[in-house]
Design a protein around this motif. Structure first.
Motif, PDB file in Angstrom:
ATOM      1  N   GLN A  53       0.848  -1.189   0.000  1.00 40.92           N
ATOM      2  CA  GLN A  53       0.000   0.000   0.000  1.00 40.92           C
ATOM      3  C   GLN A  53       0.881   1.234   0.000  1.00 40.92           C
ATOM      4  O   GLN A  53       1.962   1.238   0.587  1.00 40.92           O
ATOM      5  N   ILE A  54       0.383   2.270  -0.635  1.00 41.35           N
ATOM      6  CA  ILE A  54       1.025   3.576  -0.580  1.00 41.35           C
ATOM      7  C   ILE A  54       0.136   4.460   0.284  1.00 41.35           C
ATOM      8  O   ILE A  54      -1.076   4.543   0.066  1.00 41.35           O
ATOM      9  N   THR A  55       0.734   5.100   1.264  1.00 40.96           N
ATOM     10  CA  THR A  55       0.010   6.049   2.100  1.00 40.96           C
ATOM     11  C   THR A  55       0.285   7.444   1.561  1.00 40.96           C
ATOM     12  O   THR A  55       1.435   7.812   1.331  1.00 40.96           O
ATOM     13  N   LEU A  56      -0.782   8.202   1.360  1.00 41.74           N
ATOM     14  CA  LEU A  56      -0.679   9.575   0.869  1.00 41.74           C
ATOM     15  C   LEU A  56      -1.150  10.512   1.968  1.00 41.74           C
ATOM     16  O   LEU A  56      -2.195  10.285   2.575  1.00 41.74           O
ATOM     17  N   SER A  57      -0.395  11.562   2.213  1.00 43.53           N
ATOM     18  CA  SER A  57      -0.770  12.551   3.215  1.00 43.53           C
ATOM     19  C   SER A  57      -1.144  13.858   2.528  1.00 43.53           C
ATOM     20  O   SER A  57      -0.393  14.377   1.701  1.00 43.53           O
ATOM     21  N   TYR A  58      -2.308  14.364   2.909  1.00 45.43           N
ATOM     22  CA  TYR A  58      -2.786  15.673   2.469  1.00 45.43           C
ATOM     23  C   TYR A  58      -3.110  16.471   3.723  1.00 45.43           C
ATOM     24  O   TYR A  58      -3.603  15.915   4.708  1.00 45.43           O
ATOM     25  N   SER A  59      -2.849  17.778   3.701  1.00 43.99           N
ATOM     26  CA  SER A  59      -3.142  18.577   4.893  1.00 43.99           C
ATOM     27  C   SER A  59      -3.695  19.949   4.526  1.00 43.99           C
ATOM     28  O   SER A  59      -3.502  20.448   3.414  1.00 43.99           O
ATOM     29  N   LYS A  60      -4.377  20.520   5.524  1.00 47.56           N
ATOM     30  CA  LYS A  60      -4.940  21.869   5.407  1.00 47.56           C
ATOM     31  C   LYS A  60      -5.064  22.434   6.815  1.00 47.56           C
ATOM     32  O   LYS A  60      -5.660  21.802   7.690  1.00 47.56           O
ATOM     33  N   ASN A  61      -4.475  23.592   7.040  1.00 41.30           N
ATOM     34  CA  ASN A  61      -4.582  24.288   8.331  1.00 41.30           C
ATOM     35  C   ASN A  61      -4.252  23.383   9.521  1.00 41.30           C
ATOM     36  O   ASN A  61      -4.949  23.384  10.528  1.00 41.30           O
ATOM     37  N   GLY A  62      -3.202  22.585   9.393  1.00 46.11           N
ATOM     38  CA  GLY A  62      -2.777  21.720  10.488  1.00 46.11           C
ATOM     39  C   GLY A  62      -3.545  20.420  10.612  1.00 46.11           C
ATOM     40  O   GLY A  62      -3.246  19.601  11.477  1.00 46.11           O
ATOM     41  N   ASP A  63      -4.541  20.214   9.788  1.00 43.96           N
ATOM     42  CA  ASP A  63      -5.324  18.978   9.798  1.00 43.96           C
ATOM     43  C   ASP A  63      -4.797  18.069   8.689  1.00 43.96           C
ATOM     44  O   ASP A  63      -4.522  18.537   7.583  1.00 43.96           O
ATOM     45  N   GLN A  64      -4.667  16.793   8.976  1.00 52.51           N
ATOM     46  CA  GLN A  64      -4.121  15.846   8.011  1.00 52.51           C
ATOM     47  C   GLN A  64      -5.159  14.799   7.640  1.00 52.51           C
ATOM     48  O   GLN A  64      -5.915  14.330   8.490  1.00 52.51           O
ATOM     49  N   LYS A  65      -5.161  14.438   6.359  1.00 54.25           N
ATOM     50  CA  LYS A  65      -5.964  13.317   5.875  1.00 54.25           C
ATOM     51  C   LYS A  65      -5.008  12.317   5.241  1.00 54.25           C
ATOM     52  O   LYS A  65      -4.139  12.706   4.454  1.00 54.25           O
ATOM     53  N   LEU A  66      -5.168  11.051   5.591  1.00 55.29           N
ATOM     54  CA  LEU A  66      -4.363   9.996   4.995  1.00 55.29           C
ATOM     55  C   LEU A  66      -5.230   9.165   4.063  1.00 55.29           C
ATOM     56  O   LEU A  66      -6.375   8.840   4.388  1.00 55.29           O
ATOM     57  N   PHE A  67      -4.668   8.837   2.921  1.00 48.89           N
ATOM     58  CA  PHE A  67      -5.320   7.965   1.951  1.00 48.89           C
ATOM     59  C   PHE A  67      -4.396   6.782   1.706  1.00 48.89           C
ATOM     60  O   PHE A  67      -3.174   6.919   1.767  1.00 48.89           O
ATOM     61  N   HIS A  68      -4.981   5.643   1.420  1.00 50.47           N
ATOM     62  CA  HIS A  68      -4.193   4.441   1.146  1.00 50.47           C
ATOM     63  C   HIS A  68      -4.595   3.916  -0.220  1.00 50.47           C
ATOM     64  O   HIS A  68      -5.785   3.726  -0.486  1.00 50.47           O
ATOM     65  N   ILE A  69      -3.601   3.728  -1.070  1.00 54.92           N
ATOM     66  CA  ILE A  69      -3.884   3.177  -2.388  1.00 54.92           C
ATOM     67  C   ILE A  69      -3.119   1.867  -2.540  1.00 54.92           C
ATOM     68  O   ILE A  69      -2.015   1.719  -2.019  1.00 54.92           O
ATOM     69  N   PRO A  70      -3.714   0.907  -3.228  1.00 56.28           N
ATOM     70  CA  PRO A  70      -3.049  -0.390  -3.393  1.00 56.28           C
ATOM     71  C   PRO A  70      -1.864  -0.287  -4.351  1.00 56.28           C
ATOM     72  O   PRO A  70      -1.832   0.563  -5.239  1.00 56.28           O
ATOM     73  N   TRP A  71      -0.911  -1.172  -4.138  1.00 53.07           N
ATOM     74  CA  TRP A  71       0.258  -1.263  -5.012  1.00 53.07           C
ATOM     75  C   TRP A  71       0.772  -2.688  -4.927  1.00 53.07           C
ATOM     76  O   TRP A  71       0.816  -3.269  -3.841  1.00 53.07           O
ATOM     77  N   ASP A  72       1.188  -3.234  -6.038  1.00 58.76           N
ATOM     78  CA  ASP A  72       1.685  -4.613  -6.023  1.00 58.76           C
ATOM     79  C   ASP A  72       3.064  -4.729  -5.373  1.00 58.76           C
ATOM     80  O   ASP A  72       3.576  -5.823  -5.175  1.00 58.76           O
ATOM     81  N   GLY A  73       3.660  -3.600  -5.035  1.00 57.56           N
ATOM     82  CA  GLY A  73       4.957  -3.611  -4.369  1.00 57.56           C
ATOM     83  C   GLY A  73       6.134  -3.780  -5.301  1.00 57.56           C
ATOM     84  O   GLY A  73       7.264  -3.915  -4.850  1.00 57.56           O
ATOM     85  N   GLN A  74       5.870  -3.769  -6.616  1.00 56.77           N
ATOM     86  CA  GLN A  74       6.954  -4.063  -7.541  1.00 56.77           C
ATOM     87  C   GLN A  74       7.011  -3.190  -8.783  1.00 56.77           C
ATOM     88  O   GLN A  74       8.087  -2.782  -9.187  1.00 56.77           O
ATOM     89  N   THR A  75       5.880  -2.918  -9.418  1.00 52.48           N
ATOM     90  CA  THR A  75       5.952  -2.343 -10.763  1.00 52.48           C
ATOM     91  C   THR A  75       5.521  -0.885 -10.844  1.00 52.48           C
ATOM     92  O   THR A  75       4.635  -0.430 -10.127  1.00 52.48           O
ATOM     93  N   LYS A  76       6.160  -0.181 -11.770  1.00 52.44           N
ATOM     94  CA  LYS A  76       5.826   1.220 -12.027  1.00 52.44           C
ATOM     95  C   LYS A  76       4.445   1.346 -12.660  1.00 52.44           C
ATOM     96  O   LYS A  76       3.716   2.288 -12.367  1.00 52.44           O
ATOM     97  N   ASP A  77       4.088   0.415 -13.545  1.00 47.22           N
ATOM     98  CA  ASP A  77       2.776   0.470 -14.193  1.00 47.22           C
ATOM     99  C   ASP A  77       1.658   0.384 -13.165  1.00 47.22           C
ATOM    100  O   ASP A  77       0.650   1.080 -13.267  1.00 47.22           O
ATOM    101  N   ASN A  78       1.833  -0.462 -12.160  1.00 49.80           N
ATOM    102  CA  ASN A  78       0.821  -0.599 -11.122  1.00 49.80           C
ATOM    103  C   ASN A  78       0.704   0.687 -10.310  1.00 49.80           C
ATOM    104  O   ASN A  78      -0.392   1.076  -9.910  1.00 49.80           O
ATOM    105  N   ILE A  79       1.819   1.367 -10.080  1.00 50.04           N
ATOM    106  CA  ILE A  79       1.791   2.657  -9.380  1.00 50.04           C
ATOM    107  C   ILE A  79       0.951   3.647 -10.176  1.00 50.04           C
ATOM    108  O   ILE A  79       0.063   4.306  -9.640  1.00 50.04           O
ATOM    109  N   LYS A  80       1.245   3.736 -11.461  1.00 47.55           N
ATOM    110  CA  LYS A  80       0.537   4.683 -12.317  1.00 47.55           C
ATOM    111  C   LYS A  80      -0.968   4.404 -12.317  1.00 47.55           C
ATOM    112  O   LYS A  80      -1.777   5.321 -12.188  1.00 47.55           O
ATOM    113  N   GLN A  81      -1.350   3.142 -12.426  1.00 52.36           N
ATOM    114  CA  GLN A  81      -2.772   2.776 -12.425  1.00 52.36           C
ATOM    115  C   GLN A  81      -3.432   3.151 -11.099  1.00 52.36           C
ATOM    116  O   GLN A  81      -4.536   3.703 -11.078  1.00 52.36           O
ATOM    117  N   SER A  82      -2.767   2.858  -9.997  1.00 54.49           N
ATOM    118  CA  SER A  82      -3.334   3.167  -8.681  1.00 54.49           C
ATOM    119  C   SER A  82      -3.486   4.669  -8.477  1.00 54.49           C
ATOM    120  O   SER A  82      -4.492   5.131  -7.938  1.00 54.49           O
TER     121      SER A  82
END
Length: 185
Positions: free
Chosen positions: A146-175
């Motif tokens: 999984q890739i965890t993405l952090s977004y924030s606004k005014n000191g508040d954070q939101k985390l998102f998790h996107i799947p990844w096969d752990g190996q390929t660039k194409d899978n990253i791009k698709q996710s």
């Protein structure tokens, strides 16, 4: 006397990242007192500006806790590093600029996870969510496949998790493309 600056990038298991070790005249400058800065953080600094440059962090690994900064000054031919404790180093300006440029663009130290983080950051760095949270960082080192993405606004954070096969660039791009469609558009 002019000094020679070089870098060495090592894994930092205690902080689950990497550290850029500062070498002055082929000697580790930070010693055991400091960890080096994680390379993406180090190279995000403005090297063409006079003033503070973060080169070391506390051995706990947190930037902002007992950091080591040098003060950078320069003229037409030289770059100077000083601190409040008597440090006085000087570097050839052209060699300094060349080292920074080459090192910033050398990703040979990256493992698959760090490469994924860089690629995702390059895609999302200017993005924001529908409710105006701005992208901060991506990490492939928190959860397996999984890739965890952090977004924030005014000191508040939101985390998102996107799947990844752990190996390929194409899978990253698709996710990332799926994430953009669902969360950003």
């Amino acid at each position: 006397m002019m000094n020679k600056l070089s870098f060495k990038i090592l894994t930092s298991p205690s902080t689950n990242d990497h550290e850029l070790r500062i070498l002055i005249d082929d000697q580790d400058f930070l010693g055991k007192d400091y960890l080096g800065i994680d390379p993406p953080s180090f190279f995000s600094q403005d090297f063409e500006r006079k003033g503070g440059l973060l080169i070391g962090r506390c051995t706990c690994g947190v930037e902002g806790c007992a950091d080591y900064q040098v003060i950078v000054n320069f003229d037409e031919k030289m770059v100077f590093w000083t601190d409040g404790y008597g440090l006085s180093l000087s570097f050839d300006k052209a060699e300094y600029a060349d080292l920074i440029f080459k090192s910033k663009n050398d990703h040979s130290w990256e493992d698959t996870k760090r490469q994924a983080e860089r690629l995702i950051t390059d895609i999302l760095k200017e993005s924001q969510t529908k409710d105006n949270y701005k992208f901060d960082w991506a990490s492939a080192r928190i959860y397996i496949k999984q890739i965890t993405l952090s977004y924030s606004k005014n000191g508040d954070q939101k985390l998102f998790h996107i799947p990844w096969d752990g190996q390929t660039k194409d899978n990253i791009k698709q996710s990332v493309e799926r994430f953009i469609k669902v969360s950003l558009e």
